[in-house]
Design a protein around this motif. Sequence first.
Motif, PDB file in Angstrom:
ATOM      1  N   UNK A 636      18.174  99.683  46.224  1.00  0.00           N
ATOM      2  CA  UNK A 636      19.430  99.008  45.890  1.00  0.00           C
ATOM      3  C   UNK A 636      20.298  99.936  45.040  1.00  0.00           C
ATOM      4  N   UNK A 637      19.708 100.457  43.976  1.00  0.00           N
ATOM      5  CA  UNK A 637      20.461 101.302  43.047  1.00  0.00           C
ATOM      6  C   UNK A 637      20.869 102.597  43.734  1.00  0.00           C
ATOM      7  N   UNK A 639      21.625 102.947  46.794  1.00  0.00           N
ATOM      8  CA  UNK A 639      22.804 102.587  47.580  1.00  0.00           C
ATOM      9  C   UNK A 639      24.038 102.502  46.709  1.00  0.00           C
ATOM     10  N   UNK A 640      23.895 101.865  45.528  1.00  0.00           N
ATOM     11  CA  UNK A 640      25.042 101.725  44.619  1.00  0.00           C
ATOM     12  C   UNK A 640      25.552 103.089  44.199  1.00  0.00           C
ATOM     13  N   UNK A 643      27.496 104.753  46.997  1.00  0.00           N
ATOM     14  CA  UNK A 643      28.802 104.140  47.269  1.00  0.00           C
ATOM     15  C   UNK A 643      29.791 104.472  46.159  1.00  0.00           C
ATOM     16  N   UNK A 644      29.370 104.233  44.915  1.00  0.00           N
ATOM     17  CA  UNK A 644      30.282 104.479  43.801  1.00  0.00           C
ATOM     18  C   UNK A 644      30.598 105.975  43.699  1.00  0.00           C
ATOM     19  N   UNK A 646      30.667 108.125  46.115  1.00  0.00           N
ATOM     20  CA  UNK A 646      31.607 108.479  47.193  1.00  0.00           C
ATOM     21  C   UNK A 646      33.020 108.039  46.846  1.00  0.00           C
ATOM     22  N   UNK A 647      33.137 106.841  46.234  1.00  0.00           N
ATOM     23  CA  UNK A 647      34.463 106.329  45.909  1.00  0.00           C
ATOM     24  C   UNK A 647      35.125 107.161  44.821  1.00  0.00           C
ATOM     25  N   UNK A 648      34.325 107.659  43.859  1.00  0.00           N
ATOM     26  CA  UNK A 648      34.923 108.422  42.760  1.00  0.00           C
ATOM     27  C   UNK A 648      35.162 109.874  43.171  1.00  0.00           C
ATOM     28  N   UNK A 649      34.174 110.463  43.814  1.00  0.00           N
ATOM     29  CA  UNK A 649      34.233 111.892  44.092  1.00  0.00           C
ATOM     30  C   UNK A 649      34.753 112.216  45.487  1.00  0.00           C
ATOM     31  N   UNK A 650      34.484 111.363  46.470  1.00  0.00           N
ATOM     32  CA  UNK A 650      34.727 111.701  47.874  1.00  0.00           C
ATOM     33  C   UNK A 650      36.195 111.863  48.230  1.00  0.00           C
TER      34      UNK A 650
END
Lengths: 650, 476
Positions: A636-637, A639-640, A643-644, A646-650
């Motif tokens: 779970x973590x 995955x988190x 995702x996070x 990718x959203x900040x760095x990607x």
Amino acid sequence: MVSTFLPFILLLPLAGFVINGIFGKKLNSERLSGLIGASAVGIGFILSVAIFIELLGLSPDARSVGVNLADWITAGQFSVGFSYLVDPLSVVFLLVITGVGTLIHIYSMGYMHGDPGFSRFFAYLNLFIFMMLNLVLADNLLLTFLGWEGVGLCSFLLIGFWYDRKFAGVGILWTGDAAKKAFVVNRIGDLGMLIGMFILFSQFGTLNYGQLTQVLSSGAFFPGGSDLLTAAALCLFVGACGKSAQIPLGVWLPDAMAGPTPVSALIHAATMVTAGIFLVSRNATLFTLSPTAMTVVTCVAATTALVAATVGIVQNDIKKVLAYSTVSQLGFMFVALGVGAFTAAVFHVVTHAFFKALLFLGSGSVIHGMHEEQDMQKMGGLKKYMPQTYKTYLIGAIAIAGIFPLSGFFSKDEILYHAFNDSGPVLWVVGALAAFCTAFYMFRSVYLTFDGKERFDHHHVHPHESPASMTIPLWILAVLSVVGGFLGLPAIFGEHVHLLHSWLEPVFAPAYKFYSQHHASHTTELVLMVVSLCIGIAGILTARRVYIQKPGTADKVAARFPAIHKLLWHKWYMDEVYEVGVVKFIWMTSQSFLYRIFDKKIIDGMLHGIANATGAAGRGLRQLQTGVVTNYVTLFVLGILLIVGYLILG
Amino acid sequence: MTQTDLLAGLAIEIVSIFALIIMLTDALVERSTRLCETLSIVGLLGGLAASAYAHLTMPGQTAFNGMIVVGGMSTLYDAIFCGAGIMTVLLAREYLTRVGGMFDEFYTLLMMSIAGMMLMGHSADSMPMFVGLEVMSICFYVMAGLMRNKLSSNEAALKYFLLGAFASGFLLYGIALVYGSVGSTAYSAIAAKALSTQFPTLFWVGIGMMIIGLGFKVAAFPFHQWAPDVYHGAPTVVTGFMSTAGKAAAFSGFVGFIAPTMASGVPGLEKAKVILALLAVGSMLVGNITALAQTNVKRMLAYSSVAHAGYLMIGLAAGNAAGWTGITYYLVAYLFMQIGAFAVVGILERENGGNLTVDDYRGLARRRPGLALVMSLFMFSLTGIPPFAGFFGKYYLFNAAIQADLTWLAIVGVVSSVISVWFYLGLVVIMYFREPLGEMEGGEASISSRTALALSIIGTLLIGLIPQAIINIAAR
């Protein structure tokens, strides 16, 4: 009136098929089943005549009525409906199909009497009529193709109608094999037709006959045509070759005689096999734009006409003689198409439908009277026992031999005349030779069957005349065979006496724009007529000399030229060539390579490999499911974080 | 709070009030099971009627200061929730009595959870959505542990609660971050203000957190691991209810908050789409591939429900109108086929997890031909074979992906459907073409179970034959 009657003409046979097909056994009455079947077509014939009369009343340019019954396929720009075109060409076919069809339905009521599959037989016949009408009435290639496939199916069902009977042929043991052969060979032709349709659709975006003719006759492709048009025309011709039994796809028709005789008369002589003629006539403009295609048609047709006629000379099975005769006559029709004489081709379709149906039904009457005997060597002298059959059969034979003034004379003469005019003496000679053979083998069959010594076993066989339900259709067809020729009197009898020509004029006008026909002087025409008449008479006299005056000559000639006799007896070895070159080849390739190696090893191997890999992946992923909540939270973590992240760095 | 507000929220209010009535009935009336059952069905039918009324009289209207919306898709959601509730009630008594989990508070919990779901389906704002989600989830935790003297049931409840609390935290944190960056919790306001936000990263991390929280609720990979354990351990009727209505509720929340944002064209949208697409791919493949290896029918259906969450997420990733209607249609289709399948499993199930393995289904066609037939229909539909509802569900979702230039995603969807053929149709093969191993105990399905089964079959067939009817309601 046209749009009111047309649905009935189409749907009555379909209704007959449904009623006899589903409730036939329940009806349990031959009389009722036969009546339903025959009246479904008979009423159609009456309505067709009404339509014909209405069209007659219109001006020639207005004799084309479209009737849209329902939408069929609509996809984007493409739309095909159950839409029909009633015009002079389709009306001619409509009248022949329903007219001859009605007679053969009536005849079948006598012929099939006592058969356990009586209602099934009529169901199939009606389905055939329905499909055949779709074929000729369609206003687009796709609907024609539907009928085309439908009649193929009915042909298959009816050839194998007596599926438990033996039937001899190359690679054939049962009637079912003959049916299969017809079906498979036809599929090859169908593929050609499909490809032709694809080409036309990709080029013009429509399969509608009217629109195609309009585009083609605009002049954009003339002169010079285009390779694609030639390809399309040739592909359609391949389809026509399959259905109309032209070389090299004609091998199925003689074996189609495994079916009951009325089937041979209706489907394998009068109607279905002329579908190829219809297809080419319908697309006349396309063909005239491609001189190559026209030449190919002519060559194939002339070869077929002659080869089939020669084979007919040595056959002993009365129906096989007629079968080869049919192939040969279809060749004549295609010769006419190939030289641009479309009217002559349709004319011969009509007269041929009369006299060939007559001959087949006559042979059926003989077979019926001889207790299922088909070998002419075991007949002889039957005219004493079956006078009606003899007289009508003789009329049919005279007609097909081309003796004035019977129908065959006019139609065949017109074809030979056009062959001479538009192609030259060589084609005429080939045609004339074939015509000579035709006259010879037809009268050979007349003499062997009805004349001379009685060669059958009197203890077991008691020949008898057939019932009225069979002889009346014979007489009607005999009358038609006599007078049918007056539909198309040649020009020497005066202007505008060729009724069929004026009737079909509007249909073929666009095609004639690109294919000017030569006209010879009346003297030439007259000379040719006399010569072709002489050829017919010569054929008859030769047959008379060989089989009546000096019986035994045939055997002597055969012994003198064993190679030729063997060649003809084995039908030019066409079946054998197919057997070795195509059937065995495909069988061996399929068995040893396609099945054992390609399918078993490569395809199955790949599939099993993928399946095993997926299964293994499943077992692997299952290990992730430990049942421990901490592990779940870890994933779970993970995955988190992804995702996070990718959203900040990607 | 005006009269209009109350009228707009009437469906939710009716179901909530009935939940309370049932609780009181349970406490005050002796042997009240039948009464509770009847009250539940009456309440749910009332909810349906109120929802239909709102759909017809005030479509698209908001109430409670823009907190909830009525009509259109929310009507279909109501129908899914109440429909699932009715079928569950019809199936529950017989099953729970048999496995020893018949406690009347089941009905209260069921009604309460449906009220929560309806709140989610109607919400136009993150706050009611979260409240609804929690109401639903807490009821689910308890329902999963309903068979309190059974270890696996207790385990299911505890795991669900632990992981669910964890996920809810993320959802709430995400809502907070989004609020922090745009200053609003209303969906339409979020979408509008996101265009000019000064903190785009904060905003997208917030959205990401919300995706994680809701991704857990729909059981999407990699947040799916609770699902097999919980679905397996919970009573079968509860599993059927959770995996259909629960999933539908989570998706209704998902679509509600993400659709306006997707439509607004906020910069960075592509990233969110990539994440959703990857979650979809992971869920479809992991769900289906793991289901291949299962020998327990209930677990197999649990894993395949992860895969179905994946199919549904294709619609989210597509992010277009076709995607939203596709999701709604699929949820309706899934409701019928999945509840139906679990109903059959429940009817065959015996105490202490008996009759749950694939081997127990061998030769079922000979022993229980009717049940085998309807199970086969559900399996065909779940596989996605026409003319059943499952086929059109997948068709609409894949079509939405192709419209959104995500053809590759549709291809992955088709491939994973092919994988699912193995275990869905494999079960049919086992039921029809394998010899039974031993005697199976008898036991007939009650009238109410049969009714529920019949409803499922009719639904599966009917909306498969006339899919446009559902699409038309959703588009209103």
